[in-house]
Design a protein around this motif. Structure first.
Motif, mmCIF file in Angstrom:
data_model
loop_
_atom_site.group_PDB
_atom_site.id
_atom_site.type_symbol
_atom_site.label_atom_id
_atom_site.label_comp_id
_atom_site.label_asym_id
_atom_site.label_seq_id
_atom_site.Cartn_x
_atom_site.Cartn_y
_atom_site.Cartn_z
ATOM 1 N N ASN A 124 -35.735 -37.715 0.398
ATOM 2 C CA ASN A 124 -35.447 -37.501 1.811
ATOM 3 C C ASN A 124 -36.723 -37.736 2.608
ATOM 4 O O ASN A 124 -37.795 -37.251 2.250
ATOM 5 C CB ASN A 124 -34.952 -36.074 2.056
ATOM 6 N N THR A 165 -32.097 -40.691 1.380
ATOM 7 C CA THR A 165 -31.616 -40.269 2.698
ATOM 8 C C THR A 165 -32.777 -40.331 3.669
ATOM 9 O O THR A 165 -33.813 -39.708 3.442
ATOM 10 C CB THR A 165 -31.054 -38.829 2.648
ATOM 11 N N SER A 193 -27.789 -42.683 4.543
ATOM 12 C CA SER A 193 -27.738 -42.186 3.168
ATOM 13 C C SER A 193 -27.281 -43.318 2.258
ATOM 14 O O SER A 193 -26.256 -43.949 2.507
ATOM 15 C CB SER A 193 -26.770 -41.002 3.047
#
Length: 220
Positions: free
Chosen positions: A6, A171, A215
């Protein structure tokens, strides 16, 4: 083990400026999203560059989420993992405070004195000669029961994990800024791919904080 990377980057793919100082790219909505991801993870992973630049704590901010973890039989915060080949983590870094368990992944060539100093504050995972062998290190983390892994950067670590085929999901919050600079860190620094490029399959798109969260599933 399931590994999710992330990150937040500018519209031109930069994680911060050429000075490698922390730049606020996302806002409150994305901070909430990241906190949820942390609360759902067994461990949060960063590289030593992130520790030295930002001194992050890597804990769950929302008290309700911490309480929910405790009710589920987990610790209040996920474990923290620092990939730190030379054991450069400062003893007073927030990532080795007593808010959560911390693992330091170091190499065999990390100075013995540094490893001894840090062994009182973290669990040392030694893997690799000059650099951390990520495959071996992550296998050891899995043996410690860490299955759901969230990686928060930086670019060198993200590239290395992708290069070793360890990333399952990516992501990224893409913010409404242009940072520029050939020396500014990007999402995947390192040597770069010249063949066998990892491919991404788009799984989700969400507008957030005047930016967008993308994503992808990672395919090798």
């Amino acid at each position: 083990m399931h590994v999710v990377v992330n990150a937040a980057m500018s519209a031109d793919g930069k994680l911060s400026s050429r000075r490698r100082e922390q730049v606020t790219i996302s806002g409150d909505e994305d901070f909430e999203r990241v906190d949820r991801l942390r609360a759902e993870s067994d461990a949060v992973v960063v590289g030593i560059g992130t520790v030295l630049a930002d001194d992050p704590r890597l804990t769950v901010k929302d008290s309700g989420r911490r309480e929910q973890r405790l009710e589920n039989g987990q610790t209040a915060n996920p474990a923290r993992v620092v990939v730190d080949s030379k054991a450069r983590t400062p003893p007073d870094a927030r990532v080795v405070d007593d808010e959560a368990e911390t693992y330091l992944c170091v190499s065999e060539n990390a100075p013995v004195e540094r490893r001894m100093d840090l062994s009182n504050q973290a669990t040392l995972v030694t893997a690799g000669d000059d650099r951390v062998d990520l495959l071996r290190a992550f296998a050891t983390l899995q043996q410690h029961g860490l299955e759901q892994i969230m990686v928060e950067g930086g670019g060198e670590l993200i590239f290395s994990l992708l290069d070793d085929g360890l990333v399952d999901e990516l992501t990224v919050f893409v913010g409404p800024q242009l940072i520029g600079g050939r020396d500014a860190p990007t999402l995947t620094d390192g040597d770069g791919f010249v063949e066998n490029y990892p491919e991404l399959s788009l799984e989700g798109l969400e507008e957030l904080d005047d930016g967008v969260v993308l994503s992808w599933a990672v395919q090798y």
